[in-house]
Design an enzyme around this catalytic site. Sequence first.
Site, PDB file in Angstrom:
ATOM      1  N   SER B 157       0.825  -1.194   0.066  1.00  0.00           N
ATOM      2  CA  SER B 157      -0.223   0.084  -0.047  1.00  0.00           C
ATOM      3  C   SER B 157       0.745   1.229  -0.097  1.00  0.00           C
ATOM      4  CB  SER B 157      -1.082   0.195   1.282  1.00  0.00           C
ATOM      5  OG  SER B 157      -2.036  -0.923   1.007  1.00  0.00           O
ATOM      6  N   VAL B 158       2.180   1.229   0.060  1.00  0.00           N
ATOM      7  CA  VAL B 158       3.013   2.425  -0.190  1.00  0.00           C
ATOM      8  C   VAL B 158       2.590   2.974  -1.440  1.00  0.00           C
ATOM      9  CG1 VAL B 158       5.318   3.085  -0.634  1.00  0.00           C
ATOM     10  CG2 VAL B 158       4.737   1.785   1.461  1.00  0.00           C
TER      11      VAL B 158
END
Lengths: 443, 443
Positions: B157-158
């Site tokens: 999810s970065v």
Amino acid sequence: MTLPHRVSSVACAWLLLASAGVQAQVQTAYPDAAASDPVRMGWMVGSPPPADRVLRFDDGSYFRFPALRWSVAHFRQLMPTVSVSRGLGAPVALPRALRRDIDALQFLPLRSDQPMSWEQSLAANYTDGIVVLHRGRVVYERYFGALQPQGQHAAMSVTKSFVGTLAAMLVAEGRLDPARRVADYVPELAASAFGSATVRQVMDMTTGIRFSEDYADPKAEVWAHAAAGNPLPKPADYNGPRSYYEFLQTVQPLGTHGAAFGYRTANTDALGWVLARVSGQSVAELLSDRIWSRLGTEQDAYMTVDATGTPFAGGGLNLGLRDMARFGEMLRNGGVFQGRRILPAAAVADIRRGGNPADFAQAGYRQLPGWSYRNMWWVTHNAHGAFAARGVHGQTLYIDPQAEMVIARFASHPVAGNAANDATSLPAYHALALHLMRSGKAP
Amino acid sequence: MTLPHRVSSVACAWLLLASAGVQAQVQTAYPDAAASDPVRMGWMVGSPPPADRVLRFDDGSYFRFPALRWSVAHFRQLMPTVSVSRGLGAPVALPRALRRDIDALQFLPLRSDQPMSWEQSLAANYTDGIVVLHRGRVVYERYFGALQPQGQHAAMSVTKSFVGTLAAMLVAEGRLDPARRVADYVPELAASAFGSATVRQVMDMTTGIRFSEDYADPKAEVWAHAAAGNPLPKPADYNGPRSYYEFLQTVQPLGTHGAAFGYRTANTDALGWVLARVSGQSVAELLSDRIWSRLGTEQDAYMTVDATGTPFAGGGLNLGLRDMARFGEMLRNGGVFQGRRILPAAAVADIRRGGNPADFAQAGYRQLPGWSYRNMWWVTHNAHGAFAARGVHGQTLYIDPQAEMVIARFASHPVAGNAANDATSLPAYHALALHLMRSGKAP
């Protein structure tokens, strides 16, 4: 051998087409290069792309002409792949000395009395990109369709020449004995046709193995090879081999080892297995470690893989056009690139020396008279000592030592077999070689 | 919504795990970092790998701990991907000034009175690689397990923060109006819950949408999202949406737009669709064109794609560790990297300013008191103005402007939710910030 599931067969059409041995007839029903331009066609463009512009690996849509013109520049978007890392250093730029006189160069296509210009040949051949080096400098560079300088294109069977080069390197280093039998390195192949062949016979494709690449025949072994290597999940009713290595163990003998050249992709996959055992690295790792990270390449290359992660040694390499030219320039210079030795001189000399034209002649390539095949390279034995890597649909790396010329070309010709494009490429290359020899100035 | 086929669900477990909103309990039954080391485990090594060391996407084997420790560094070998090209120029090296005093740095983990050293924290967190920049120089760099400097690791999810940054950039340039409704940009979303939301609400995840990421619930929307985005062929009995974009059109309303922060991955995919429409480029192309090719990055990055070629905006980015640090350093410097402006200053300022902590508090992250979420970034609102990108299993890019420090970390913690590793990472980061402020010398 169980006939593989239909879907797998369709999906893997490209694997069998990876055979440059296909002696296809030139067909004239295809749209020309401009009409089939993949950017103009709009494949996979849009958010989302229109339904009739979506290409898939599993349904085979990606490799129907003209869609294949997009796909050859985007294999990684269709299937799993493994990186051939260039490392993290700065690329070493190829010196540039672009010439404007090449486009107008005239040559006679094979079996034709109508001259054609170099520029015309690019469209006739559905060229996606071409770079010409003369004395190490870029004298010509063009891109068409879906290929950009910062893109990677399928090398198809040009892959084989990279694998053969790695093998010749290990031979020259004394780590691989070409006189030993394949089974000595890979015991799992002992019961297959490869087991009794020597490594040299595999390297030169003079093995006697039953491996038909006639894809009109649903029982041809190339279908089983393709289904085995398909990285997608196997259909529930599939009972065949599930990887390249499993397939290789099923290959049966046909004829006698060492009697004749026969272009059969399975040889390269068997050689890849030998290299993996000798080096302890996959073909992708070995290529990265020993060559790709040492050539000042601009881009990582990559290889397609099967379900067990084995790179497709017979045809899975994808790379940048300039980087392919760098590789050729290193070979032209006897294994040295910009002052750094990459390969043993003996390995390169053995590639350039070529094989036995008498063995080669038995394979019946009428457009390649007097050629031979050695270390997975095609050797012309012409007055210039030219040799080449060749892949279906027009991929080539053509090295002319006498003319100090290297040509790297990617293409997406509608016909797989190179017989369909040799007529307008091989004489163009030789004409350019002569032209550069006449007009080139020493640096 | 049809419950997706079981195989698709298993295969796509990683997609749902991409939610950093998972509030998992720390479990202690897992082998530790040394015992689960992916190189020691021998995943996908050998010719062929042993059967129990082969990892596959389609059967879900690749994402079971400890196998996931290999997979997070090799996503491209498991599924189709698209390149985020760095271009062809030379990388711009990060200056290095490695320090030996960091490993011994002591800090107190959250809810603990037992001090831990920085070095100990790396194993406790199953760190795969970590780089610390101080005033733009590499002061610390370590790799573990399957990650190398020349490898790419899943950002999970970065990815969202990269997409949010692109959106903030287009807003600052006046090309994207955050006050407009999503349906104004993507009419296909008009009938979905996204249609009536503003772009700003999507950028800050304050939409009111029905999107459960509770993967214990087979009816949770996250399963349908994962099945839709699965790039493999759909099972014959599959009747659900067949791409991310098709899925997004099925999302139903729940609650009120703008009332609270709720971490839901589908927002980022909707934002990716908006960006594609505004820019005419996919998220991967936009990232390459506007940022990745301008940062002097060492490696191409890549994104996973769905069956129509759409990059997974919610979690599909894979990149080099140092390159992630470069991106953070550019943000630390207000959008400038080594003298070159990459992003408008206003875009970076808006990210760093953060969102409304009252909105954030409603989401119940007890370990993140006073934080907010803005432009898909996590903003601490601490005295240093630190802000972070966060992805499951411990991925993070942590930027502390006051300490002139950037930390890029990849990890493969057995527990997806970052609650499981925040206790030994967030206080370590802050302790290092204070240490560098005390001991750092001006360049």
